[in-house]
Design a protein around this motif. Structure first.
Motif, PDB file in Angstrom:
ATOM      1  N   LEU A  58       0.814  -1.215   0.000  1.00 42.41           N
ATOM      2  CA  LEU A  58       0.000   0.000   0.000  1.00 42.41           C
ATOM      3  C   LEU A  58       0.848   1.265   0.000  1.00 42.41           C
ATOM      4  O   LEU A  58       0.340   2.343  -0.266  1.00 42.41           O
ATOM      5  N   VAL A  89     -11.733   3.791   8.190  1.00 38.81           N
ATOM      6  CA  VAL A  89     -12.882   3.984   7.304  1.00 38.81           C
ATOM      7  C   VAL A  89     -13.965   4.779   8.012  1.00 38.81           C
ATOM      8  O   VAL A  89     -13.959   4.910   9.231  1.00 38.81           O
ATOM      9  N   PHE A  93     -20.961   5.055   6.423  1.00 36.92           N
ATOM     10  CA  PHE A  93     -21.207   4.690   5.022  1.00 36.92           C
ATOM     11  C   PHE A  93     -22.519   3.902   4.906  1.00 36.92           C
ATOM     12  O   PHE A  93     -22.825   3.087   5.765  1.00 36.92           O
ATOM     13  N   MET A 103     -17.391  -7.887   0.998  1.00 29.83           N
ATOM     14  CA  MET A 103     -16.192  -7.338   0.356  1.00 29.83           C
ATOM     15  C   MET A 103     -15.012  -8.303   0.472  1.00 29.83           C
ATOM     16  O   MET A 103     -14.102  -8.288  -0.352  1.00 29.83           O
ATOM     17  N   TYR A 106     -14.587 -10.240  -2.699  1.00 28.12           N
ATOM     18  CA  TYR A 106     -14.402  -9.530  -3.964  1.00 28.12           C
ATOM     19  C   TYR A 106     -13.199 -10.032  -4.754  1.00 28.12           C
ATOM     20  O   TYR A 106     -13.240 -10.078  -5.974  1.00 28.12           O
TER      21      TYR A 106
ATOM     22  N   LEU B  38     -19.983  10.327  -1.196  1.00 35.54           N
ATOM     23  CA  LEU B  38     -19.515   9.355  -0.206  1.00 35.54           C
ATOM     24  C   LEU B  38     -17.996   9.384  -0.061  1.00 35.54           C
ATOM     25  O   LEU B  38     -17.458   9.033   0.983  1.00 35.54           O
ATOM     26  N   LYS B  40     -16.438  11.981   0.034  1.00 30.39           N
ATOM     27  CA  LYS B  40     -16.196  13.275   0.680  1.00 30.39           C
ATOM     28  C   LYS B  40     -15.402  14.204  -0.237  1.00 30.39           C
ATOM     29  O   LYS B  40     -14.467  14.866   0.175  1.00 30.39           O
ATOM     30  N   LYS B 165     -19.948  -2.526  -7.636  1.00 28.45           N
ATOM     31  CA  LYS B 165     -19.235  -3.161  -6.522  1.00 28.45           C
ATOM     32  C   LYS B 165     -17.868  -2.497  -6.332  1.00 28.45           C
ATOM     33  O   LYS B 165     -17.462  -2.196  -5.207  1.00 28.45           O
ATOM     34  N   GLU B 166     -17.175  -2.228  -7.433  1.00 27.97           N
ATOM     35  CA  GLU B 166     -15.834  -1.646  -7.352  1.00 27.97           C
ATOM     36  C   GLU B 166     -15.881  -0.216  -6.819  1.00 27.97           C
ATOM     37  O   GLU B 166     -15.090   0.146  -5.949  1.00 27.97           O
ATOM     38  N   THR B 168     -18.177   1.073  -4.959  1.00 25.14           N
ATOM     39  CA  THR B 168     -18.538   1.014  -3.543  1.00 25.14           C
ATOM     40  C   THR B 168     -17.298   0.753  -2.711  1.00 25.14           C
ATOM     41  O   THR B 168     -17.057   1.411  -1.694  1.00 25.14           O
ATOM     42  N   LEU B 169     -16.520  -0.230  -3.138  1.00 24.05           N
ATOM     43  CA  LEU B 169     -15.328  -0.598  -2.378  1.00 24.05           C
ATOM     44  C   LEU B 169     -14.347   0.573  -2.263  1.00 24.05           C
ATOM     45  O   LEU B 169     -13.870   0.867  -1.164  1.00 24.05           O
ATOM     46  N   SER B 171     -14.984   3.636  -2.436  1.00 23.47           N
ATOM     47  CA  SER B 171     -15.540   4.734  -1.658  1.00 23.47           C
ATOM     48  C   SER B 171     -15.497   4.422  -0.170  1.00 23.47           C
ATOM     49  O   SER B 171     -15.353   5.308   0.659  1.00 23.47           O
ATOM     50  N   PHE B 172     -15.640   3.150   0.166  1.00 23.55           N
ATOM     51  CA  PHE B 172     -15.684   2.777   1.583  1.00 23.55           C
ATOM     52  C   PHE B 172     -14.295   2.523   2.153  1.00 23.55           C
ATOM     53  O   PHE B 172     -13.933   3.033   3.200  1.00 23.55           O
ATOM     54  N   ASP B 173     -13.506   1.689   1.473  1.00 28.47           N
ATOM     55  CA  ASP B 173     -12.238   1.277   2.058  1.00 28.47           C
ATOM     56  C   ASP B 173     -11.206   1.048   0.949  1.00 28.47           C
ATOM     57  O   ASP B 173     -10.991  -0.062   0.478  1.00 28.47           O
ATOM     58  N   ASN B 175      -7.951   1.225   0.917  1.00 25.36           N
ATOM     59  CA  ASN B 175      -6.797   0.393   1.251  1.00 25.36           C
ATOM     60  C   ASN B 175      -7.101  -1.085   1.114  1.00 25.36           C
ATOM     61  O   ASN B 175      -6.278  -1.858   0.631  1.00 25.36           O
ATOM     62  N   LEU B 187      -9.563   2.519 -11.113  1.00 24.20           N
ATOM     63  CA  LEU B 187     -10.974   2.719 -10.788  1.00 24.20           C
ATOM     64  C   LEU B 187     -11.232   4.170 -10.404  1.00 24.20           C
ATOM     65  O   LEU B 187     -12.233   4.761 -10.785  1.00 24.20           O
TER      66      LEU B 187
END
Ligand code: ATP
Ligand code: MG
Lengths: 262, 429
Positions: A58, A89, A93, A103, A106, B38, B40, B165-166, B168-169, B171-173, B175, B187
């Motif tokens: 990362l 996070v 949300f 997730m 995924y 979402l 921000k 799905k991508e 959303t991911l 936007s949420f997390d 890392n 993305l």
């Protein structure tokens, strides 16, 4: 004291990382055996999160390399799982617990495709393991800190990986949840999975982990807990903070951990 | 009514273009805006909206005409660069994101105004209308515009559908997405591109200044109604469609009214309404709920007081005046009055000649509160080892919260005790 192992599941070679040219990790060299339950300890700002993030690719490395299963991360991603710090996070949300745990599936799904029934089964099973099955439909902002942590753990479990990296899974959870989580981690390690955990509570270190990585911007120690969890190395890792250290020393004496030299 | 029928039967072809154009614009920006919201990145819309101006001017200077396709391409390029510039500044310098955002916005918009002034001064005949990008010109949409908007909107919808799905991911997390090997950078780039596209076509209806509102407001409004992302996106799209339709209709009925600003006006009204009236999250709902709870507590306290008075007197049937009641517990007169009246309506109290008396149902309710109060005090002293003189305050609150299940557990845990820590009898029946 740095103990290297044969056929390591994780090998870090001369790893250096910096933020804005400020070095944060210097020449970390270590290896971890398969199935170990590993604690990473060190004071605030020691680079514990940084170490995990750089293993997960990362943040860019300044030098050195990381090998998992003797391969590059990109070749073994589906076998590697990462649990970020809970605060990383926004829990406001619009998602349910189930959405978040899914997730974890995924990477098995790949791009474009939607979660299938089997993925939901796996997610539900993971939720059961952490005792959160009743919360599947719950909106994530309505969870307590400990429950959020369990959701993250469930997401990792749903990945069905072989090696897990967790950043402070015990932060802000109550004693009962901590006990439940450590039980899960121990079961995983017994099942041959390798679990690497950033941890802050020195009191429980000897009880929880069979291998320790001590960090303070450089690697202070890496080895079996009973060999490295001693006052001298702790002082080296937490150097300067003597008041804390004497307290810890006191604790160690009282608890009479096996194998601690005076 | 006539105008209504006239409008929706498309008696003038132009209406059709304005209506569908407005809807397409509003819906596309609403959908993409959900992710911007979402993540921000509410200000991103603002930056892009301002940064398209130099692109529009440049492409006009280069091609010498106002073909919307060329203008959109120019707008897209500078809009997109402005976002890349922000990321670059944040990564390469010590500046924070808000500074970088402001910097990018003002530099791009400044260049845009410069070019626009130059074009105007140069007296090019075709330039009139270029500045409509500043304020929008939805009422002047024509067939060619609409086909262009429609294709962009459809492309946008397909992308969001395929990559739901991508998006959303990331936007949420973000890392976690990177850790499982998703192409997070790519993305993000796609999401940025979609945002820029939505802004570029939206700007033709509402103009530079109002465009940010088109992106963020529907998402913000929708968020009040739901905790599910899919529902939120659908709601935002509906809000967008409604405001697009309303804007087009209003400007048709009153031709002096501009379409774009009315679209923004309507979506803002929807957002305000959501803010006040949405269930659970709306302000009004919250205020009502708070009031309900306050009243409930007041009423329970009154019944409790009647029960205690009855206990002391050994007789529950005495009628009591308001003054006597206030003597026992200093309620405010207005509150006590309204509480008494409501309890009378509910059948827990009766009133004869200004004397209030408790009914047997009221007695049961009052007894339960007294019981819970004393049980909780006992629980605190025995299980939490809190001193008996420190438990009253806490029990005053908890007595109103405990559910019947908790009540049963508490009774069982304490084994139906007879006395509380202050040696008062715990009333069961
Ligand atoms: N994104 C960043 N940019 C610049 N410096 C950073 C960044 N993240 C961390 N650092 C710095 O790197 C050092 C190591 O940080 P890191 O988060 O790895 O510590 P840690 O051991 O996880 O600490 P903690 O116990 O507080 O979680 C700290 O000095 C911190 O200030
Ligand atoms: Mg950390």
């Amino acid at each position: 004291m740095i103990q290297q192992v044969q056929n390591p599941i994780l090998e870090i070679h001369d790893l250096s990382v910096s933020y804005d040219r400020k070095p944060v990790l210097w020449g970390v060299d270590l290896s971890i055996p398969k199935g170990a339950l590993v604690g990473i300890i060190g004071p605030n700002g020691a680079g514990k999160s940084t170490l995990i993030k750089s293993i997960m690719g990362l943040i860019p490395l300044n030098g050195g390399y990381v090998k998992l299963f003797d391969k590059d991360l990109d070749d073994v991603r589906e076998k590697v799982s990462y649990v970020p710090q809970r605060e990383s996070v926004d829990w406001d949300f619009p998602a349910s617990v189930m959405d978040v745990v899914l997730m974890g599936r995924y990477n098995k799904l790949g791009l474009f495709s939607r979660p299938r029934k089997a993925d939901r089964d796996a997610a539900r099973f993971a939720l059961e393991q952490v005792g959160m099955q009743e919360f599947a439909k719950r909106q994530i902002s309505q969870l307590s800190g400990g429950q959020q942590q369990r959701v993250f753990l469930a997401r990792a479990l749903a990945q069905q990986a072989d090696i897990y990296f967790m950043d402070e899974p015990f932060a802000g959870v109550d004693a009962a949840t901590e006990k439940a989580i450590i039980k899960i981690l121990k079961d995983m390690s017994e099942a041959g999975k390798t679990v690497i955990v950033v941890h802050h509570d020195l009191q429980s270190v000897a009880k929880y982990f069979d291998w320790l990585i001590m960090l303070n911007l450089r690697l202070v120690a890496s080895g079996p807990t009973d060999k490295v969890f001693n006052e001298k190395l702790l002082e080296e890792a937490y150097g300067g903070k003597l008041t804390l250290l004497t307290e810890v020393g006191q604790l160690i004496k009282q608890e009479k951990f096996p194998g601690i030299e005076k | 009514m006539d105008t209504f029928i006239e409008f929706f039967t498309f008696q003038y072809p132009n209406i059709k273009y304005v209506l569908f154009g407005s809807i397409l614009l509003a819906v596309s920006s609403a959908i993409v805006g959900c992710f911007t919201f979402l993540k921000k990145k509410a200000l991103v819309g603002d930056v892009v909206a301002h940064a398209v101006l130099p692109g529009i001017c440049l492409s006009f200077l280069l091609t010498g005409n106002k073909n919307p396709l060329y203008l959109i391409i120019g707008a897209f390029i500078t809009g997109w660069i402005s976002i890349v510039v922000i990321d670059g500044i944040v990564r390469k310098t010590k500046l924070k994101e808000d500074t970088a955002t402001g910097l990018s916005l003002s530099v791009f918009f400044g260049i845009g105004i410069l070019l626009l002034t130059f074009i105007q001064k140069s007296g090019n005949a075709a330039q009139s209308g270029l500045e409509s990008f500043l304020f929008g010109k939805a009422a002047a949409l024509v067939g060619a515009d609409m086909w262009l908007f429609a294709s962009v909107s459809v492309a946008l919808l397909i992308a969001v559908f395929l990559l739901f799905k991508e998006f959303t991911l990331i936007s949420f997390d973000q890392n976690f997405g990177a850790a499982i090997g998703f192409p997070v950078k790519g993305l993000n780039l796609i999401l940025t591109t979609l945002t820029v596209l939505a802004v570029v076509i939206g700007i033709q209806a509402v103009g530079v200044v109002l465009m940010a509102a088109m992106l963020i407001t529907p998402a913000a409004a929708a968020r009040f109604w739901t905790d599910d992302l899919k529902t939120m996106i659908i709601l935002a799209a509906i809000f967008g469609a409604v405001s697009g339709t309303a804007g087009a209709y209003i400007s048709f009925v009153a031709p002096s009214m501009p379409t774009g600003p009315w679209i923004v006006m309507v979506i803002s009204i929807i957002a305000l309404t959501s803010f006040f009236f949405a269930p659970k999250k709306g302000i009004l709902y919250k205020a009502l709920k708070r009031r309900r709870i306050k009243n409930l507590i007041l009423q329970e306290n009154i019944l409790k007081m009647f029960f205690q008075l009855g206990e002391e007197a050994g007789d529950f049937n005495t009628g009591r005046s308001v003054l006597e009641l206030q003597d026992k517990r200093p309620f405010r007169t207005k509150e006590l009055d309204s509480g008494l009246k409501r309890l009378q309506l509910q059948g827990y109290l009766t009133n004869q000649n200004d004397k209030w008396q408790i009914t047997s149902e009221g007695q049961n309710k009052g007894r339960r509160i007294v019981k819970l109060h004393r049980l909780w005090e006992l629980y605190l002293t025995t299980y939490l080892r809190i001193a008996p003189d420190h438990v009253h305050e806490d029990a005053e609150k908890i007595e109103h919260i405990i559910t019947p299940e908790l009540e049963a557990r508490l009774e069982k845990l304490l084994d139906y005790p007879e006395l509380d820590p202050h040696q008062s009898k715990i009333p069961y029946q």
